[in-house]
Design a protein around this motif. Structure first.
Motif, PDB file in Angstrom:
ATOM      1  N   ALA A 114       0.832  -1.204   0.000  1.00 16.07           N
ATOM      2  CA  ALA A 114       0.000   0.000   0.000  1.00 16.07           C
ATOM      3  C   ALA A 114       0.867   1.254   0.000  1.00 16.07           C
ATOM      4  O   ALA A 114       0.538   2.253  -0.656  1.00 16.07           O
ATOM      5  N   LEU A 115       1.981   1.211   0.708  1.00 10.83           N
ATOM      6  CA  LEU A 115       2.893   2.354   0.730  1.00 10.83           C
ATOM      7  C   LEU A 115       3.504   2.594  -0.651  1.00 10.83           C
ATOM      8  O   LEU A 115       3.628   3.738  -1.104  1.00 10.83           O
ATOM      9  N   VAL A 116       3.897   1.515  -1.334  1.00 14.08           N
ATOM     10  CA  VAL A 116       4.443   1.669  -2.680  1.00 14.08           C
ATOM     11  C   VAL A 116       3.408   2.296  -3.604  1.00 14.08           C
ATOM     12  O   VAL A 116       3.691   3.264  -4.329  1.00 14.08           O
ATOM     13  N   SER A 117       2.198   1.775  -3.596  1.00 11.67           N
ATOM     14  CA  SER A 117       1.136   2.331  -4.439  1.00 11.67           C
ATOM     15  C   SER A 117       0.888   3.795  -4.124  1.00 11.67           C
ATOM     16  O   SER A 117       0.725   4.619  -5.028  1.00 11.67           O
ATOM     17  N   ALA A 118       0.863   4.130  -2.830  1.00  8.33           N
ATOM     18  CA  ALA A 118       0.547   5.497  -2.418  1.00  8.33           C
ATOM     19  C   ALA A 118       1.641   6.479  -2.810  1.00  8.33           C
ATOM     20  O   ALA A 118       1.353   7.614  -3.216  1.00  8.33           O
ATOM     21  N   PHE A 119       2.904   6.075  -2.675  1.00  6.83           N
ATOM     22  CA  PHE A 119       3.996   6.966  -3.081  1.00  6.83           C
ATOM     23  C   PHE A 119       3.907   7.266  -4.578  1.00  6.83           C
ATOM     24  O   PHE A 119       4.039   8.420  -5.002  1.00  6.83           O
ATOM     25  N   VAL A 120       3.675   6.223  -5.385  1.00  6.16           N
ATOM     26  CA  VAL A 120       3.611   6.420  -6.837  1.00  6.16           C
ATOM     27  C   VAL A 120       2.390   7.252  -7.205  1.00  6.16           C
ATOM     28  O   VAL A 120       2.464   8.151  -8.051  1.00  6.16           O
ATOM     29  N   ARG A 121       1.267   6.992  -6.555  1.00  4.01           N
ATOM     30  CA  ARG A 121       0.065   7.780  -6.862  1.00  4.01           C
ATOM     31  C   ARG A 121       0.264   9.245  -6.478  1.00  4.01           C
ATOM     32  O   ARG A 121      -0.128  10.153  -7.229  1.00  4.01           O
ATOM     33  N   THR A 122       0.845   9.502  -5.311  1.00  4.82           N
ATOM     34  CA  THR A 122       1.066  10.890  -4.887  1.00  4.82           C
ATOM     35  C   THR A 122       1.951  11.619  -5.883  1.00  4.82           C
ATOM     36  O   THR A 122       1.700  12.780  -6.240  1.00  4.82           O
ATOM     37  N   ASP A 123       2.989  10.954  -6.344  1.00  6.68           N
ATOM     38  CA  ASP A 123       3.880  11.534  -7.344  1.00  6.68           C
ATOM     39  C   ASP A 123       3.132  11.806  -8.646  1.00  6.68           C
ATOM     40  O   ASP A 123       3.251  12.877  -9.245  1.00  6.68           O
ATOM     41  N   LYS A 124       2.337  10.847  -9.088  1.00  8.77           N
ATOM     42  CA  LYS A 124       1.591  10.978 -10.340  1.00  8.77           C
ATOM     43  C   LYS A 124       0.562  12.101 -10.247  1.00  8.77           C
ATOM     44  O   LYS A 124       0.409  12.907 -11.181  1.00  8.77           O
ATOM     45  N   ASP A 125      -0.146  12.187  -9.126  1.00 10.77           N
ATOM     46  CA  ASP A 125      -1.146  13.236  -8.959  1.00 10.77           C
ATOM     47  C   ASP A 125      -0.506  14.620  -8.863  1.00 10.77           C
ATOM     48  O   ASP A 125      -1.057  15.602  -9.360  1.00 10.77           O
ATOM     49  N   PHE A 126       0.656  14.694  -8.237  1.00  8.87           N
ATOM     50  CA  PHE A 126       1.330  15.986  -8.119  1.00  8.87           C
ATOM     51  C   PHE A 126       1.758  16.506  -9.490  1.00  8.87           C
ATOM     52  O   PHE A 126       1.826  17.720  -9.707  1.00  8.87           O
ATOM     53  N   GLN A 127       1.997  15.616 -10.414  1.00  6.35           N
ATOM     54  CA  GLN A 127       2.400  16.026 -11.755  1.00  6.35           C
ATOM     55  C   GLN A 127       1.315  16.875 -12.422  1.00  6.35           C
ATOM     56  O   GLN A 127       1.607  17.782 -13.207  1.00  6.35           O
ATOM     57  N   ARG A 128       0.048  16.609 -12.069  1.00  7.31           N
ATOM     58  CA  ARG A 128      -1.048  17.390 -12.638  1.00  7.31           C
ATOM     59  C   ARG A 128      -1.048  18.826 -12.114  1.00  7.31           C
ATOM     60  O   ARG A 128      -1.597  19.716 -12.748  1.00  7.31           O
ATOM     61  N   VAL A 129      -0.441  19.029 -10.950  1.00  8.55           N
ATOM     62  CA  VAL A 129      -0.365  20.375 -10.384  1.00  8.55           C
ATOM     63  C   VAL A 129       0.654  21.219 -11.142  1.00  8.55           C
ATOM     64  O   VAL A 129       0.707  22.433 -10.986  1.00  8.55           O
ATOM     65  N   ALA A 130       1.452  20.557 -11.964  1.00  6.81           N
ATOM     66  CA  ALA A 130       2.457  21.220 -12.815  1.00  6.81           C
ATOM     67  C   ALA A 130       3.575  21.845 -11.988  1.00  6.81           C
ATOM     68  O   ALA A 130       4.177  22.824 -12.401  1.00  6.81           O
ATOM     69  N   GLY A 131       3.872  21.257 -10.827  1.00  2.43           N
ATOM     70  CA  GLY A 131       4.993  21.745 -10.038  1.00  2.43           C
ATOM     71  C   GLY A 131       6.282  21.055 -10.455  1.00  2.43           C
ATOM     72  O   GLY A 131       6.265  19.909 -10.908  1.00  2.43           O
ATOM     73  N   THR A 132       7.393  21.745 -10.341  1.00  2.00           N
ATOM     74  CA  THR A 132       8.687  21.140 -10.683  1.00  2.00           C
ATOM     75  C   THR A 132       9.551  20.924  -9.450  1.00  2.00           C
ATOM     76  O   THR A 132      10.701  20.515  -9.575  1.00  2.00           O
ATOM     77  N   ALA A 409      -2.402   5.136 -18.115  1.00  2.00           N
ATOM     78  CA  ALA A 409      -1.542   6.223 -17.635  1.00  2.00           C
ATOM     79  C   ALA A 409      -0.529   5.715 -16.616  1.00  2.00           C
ATOM     80  O   ALA A 409       0.657   6.063 -16.676  1.00  2.00           O
ATOM     81  N   CYS A 410      -0.973   4.878 -15.687  1.00  2.00           N
ATOM     82  CA  CYS A 410      -0.046   4.345 -14.676  1.00  2.00           C
ATOM     83  C   CYS A 410       0.923   3.344 -15.296  1.00  2.00           C
ATOM     84  O   CYS A 410       2.072   3.233 -14.864  1.00  2.00           O
ATOM     85  N   HIS A 411       0.465   2.598 -16.308  1.00  2.00           N
ATOM     86  CA  HIS A 411       1.380   1.679 -16.996  1.00  2.00           C
ATOM     87  C   HIS A 411       2.470   2.452 -17.725  1.00  2.00           C
ATOM     88  O   HIS A 411       3.648   2.066 -17.705  1.00  2.00           O
ATOM     89  N   ASP A 412       2.115   3.581 -18.365  1.00  2.00           N
ATOM     90  CA  ASP A 412       3.121   4.411 -19.027  1.00  2.00           C
ATOM     91  C   ASP A 412       4.134   4.935 -18.025  1.00  2.00           C
ATOM     92  O   ASP A 412       5.339   4.982 -18.307  1.00  2.00           O
ATOM     93  N   LYS A 413       3.650   5.317 -16.848  1.00  6.54           N
ATOM     94  CA  LYS A 413       4.564   5.815 -15.819  1.00  6.54           C
ATOM     95  C   LYS A 413       5.496   4.696 -15.344  1.00  6.54           C
ATOM     96  O   LYS A 413       6.694   4.903 -15.153  1.00  6.54           O
ATOM     97  N   LYS A 414       4.951   3.510 -15.155  1.00 10.54           N
ATOM     98  CA  LYS A 414       5.785   2.373 -14.756  1.00 10.54           C
ATOM     99  C   LYS A 414       6.874   2.105 -15.786  1.00 10.54           C
ATOM    100  O   LYS A 414       8.046   1.899 -15.443  1.00 10.54           O
ATOM    101  N   GLU A 415       6.495   2.102 -17.063  1.00 10.65           N
ATOM    102  CA  GLU A 415       7.464   1.855 -18.124  1.00 10.65           C
ATOM    103  C   GLU A 415       8.566   2.913 -18.117  1.00 10.65           C
ATOM    104  O   GLU A 415       9.747   2.603 -18.303  1.00 10.65           O
ATOM    105  N   ALA A 416       8.189   4.168 -17.909  1.00  9.65           N
ATOM    106  CA  ALA A 416       9.184   5.243 -17.881  1.00  9.65           C
ATOM    107  C   ALA A 416      10.112   5.103 -16.682  1.00  9.65           C
ATOM    108  O   ALA A 416      11.335   5.269 -16.795  1.00  9.65           O
TER     109      ALA A 416
END
Length: 435
Positions: A114-132, A409-416
């Motif tokens: 659950a921690l692994v999933s949550a870290f990746v989701r938080t990172d992915k969702d933050f990308q939509r905020v367009a922060g660098t 979308a999450c599969h593309d992120k995993k591949e990257a």
């Protein structure tokens, strides 16, 4: 004598109610420690943030005996956006990644994934905020005597057990100290090296180019490229009922103090005083050169107000050799501890491969809904999900369910993240993201 004679005799094997109640109280005190915490911080850039929740939630809603604690440190860089976002969203993402109606043993068993999933989701969702911006994260969950730590970056988490042994509960994702991460990032197409001053020697720590980040894992940092990943190192350990002390601190502490120094200056003090002493000791030689933050957590037997000096005095024993959970023995945490002061490792995995981290261990169908993405939890239509199993031939061995699945979308992120796809929009300036 007459009163004594009036008391009915107990049948064989019967235990008086008072004895049973005392046993229940004793058992509860043995199983549920007191968790005390303190924090201290000296700010220079205002990019360190903490989360201290002694009562963060309950495994069973409405049952206070199932409560757990959460403590986290977020050390931001290139701005505070990622650190603030992770502080506000990561715990929620962890809890929503855990199914309901699990026993405590099952809850603890699914927690690392659950921690692994949550870290990746938080990172992915933050990308939509367009922060660098980016942030390190050290995230600690305390459930009775079991401690689970997930970490990305270079903040450090250590445990001192009651006998004076010290254990590292986090991993260091600085390129300077992690050659495996250098190899991984280089294989993804980035360059790792020191800063090259024109006409002069290379200086400073190893960094990832382009971008100049000295960390291989974080939440955020999208302009550096997806070879910088949010997949955390996770370690789960079980303390004895003698308890212990956990110290979480940002690199502002560890750049100036060794673990021995931090423990020596704080040992025997309550958690809040200890945190202040560690921070003051860290900034004493050179002043405040970076945000400097420390969290001290004491896990104590009930009614013990402060930790005592460890039994083993003298040179500190650094110990990465935990007693391992016996193979083939079911995950069990509610038994009494026969061996005092022993720290047992329940789980550890630091692999960067998301496909590996989400497809091993506890029964997967109980963790991930068959029709949902294992990362972002979006509902998937029939045939829409992409299986995480790397080997298609393995599908034939699976009984019915082929998951867990990812949305596109999450599969593309995993591949990257795993170096199988390069981002086309990654063009940061060379000195645009120093940390």
């Amino acid at each position: 004598m007459a009163m004594a004679a009036a008391v009915p005799a107990l049948s064989a094997g019967t235990v008086p109610l008072g004895v049973l109640l005392r046993r229940e109280v004793t058992k509860e005190r043995m199983e549920r420690p007191d968790v005390l915490c303190g924090e201290a911080s000296r700010s220079r850039k205002g990019e360190d943030f903490t989360l201290l929740r002694a009562d963060a939630g309950q495994r069973v809603a409405g049952d206070p005996s199932t409560s757990f604690s959460v403590f986290a440190l977020f050390d931001g860089h290139n701005g505070s956006g990622a650190a603030i976002y992770a502080k506000e969203n990561l715990l929620h993402n962890v809890l929503r990644s855990i199914p309901t109606c699990l026993s405590r043993d099952e809850w603890l068993a699914v927690l690392p994934r659950a921690l692994v999933s949550a870290f990746v989701r938080t990172d992915k969702d933050f990308q939509r905020v367009a922060g660098t911006s980016g942030t390190t994260v050290t995230f600690v969950i305390v459930d009775e005597w079991v401690v689970t730590v997930a970490s990305v970056g270079d903040s450090r988490c250590i445990l001192e057990s009651a006998d004076g042994s010290v254990y590292y509960l986090s991993a260091d994702h600085r390129f300077d100290s992690n050659p495996d991460e250098v190899e991984r990032v280089t294989a993804c197409g980035s360059k790792v090296g020191k800063m090259d001053i024109v006409g002069g020697p290379e200086v400073g720590p190893l960094r990832c180019w382009p971008g100049g980040l000295c960390l291989s894992r974080s939440i955020g940092d999208f302009d550096v490229g997806e070879c910088i990943i949010p997949v955390p190192h996770v370690k789960q350990v079980k303390l004895s009922n003698a308890g212990g002390r956990i110290i979480i601190a940002s690199d502002g502490v560890w750049d100036d103090l060794t673990c021995e120094m931090a423990l020596d200056c704080s040992r025997g003090y309550p958690s809040d005083v200890a945190a202040n002493r560690i921070v003051n000791e860290a900034i004493r030689p050179r002043g405040i050169r970076d945000d400097t933050t420390c969290i001290v957590i004491d896990i104590l037997p009930p009614e013990k107000l402060a930790p005592t000096a460890p039994k083993r005095m003298g040179k500190i024993a650094f110990n990465n050799m935990f007693r391992k959970k016996s193979p083939g023995v079911p995950f069990k945490t509610d038994s009494e501890y026969a061996e005092p002061d022993v720290v047992e490792e329940i789980f550890e995995d630091g692999s960067a491969m998301l496909s590996k981290r989400l497809t091993t261990g506890y029964a997967l169908e109980k963790i991930f809904a068959p029709s949902s993405c294992a990362v972002c939890l979006v509902r998937l239509k029939s045939g829409q999900g992409i299986s995480l199993h790397a080997n298609p031939l393995q599908h034939e061995k699976l009984q019915g369910w082929q998951g867990p699945f990812l949305c596109h979308a999450c599969h593309d992120k995993k591949e990257a993240m795993e170096g199988k796809r390069r981002r086309k929009d990654c063009s940061p300036t060379v000195f645009g993201h120093m940390c």
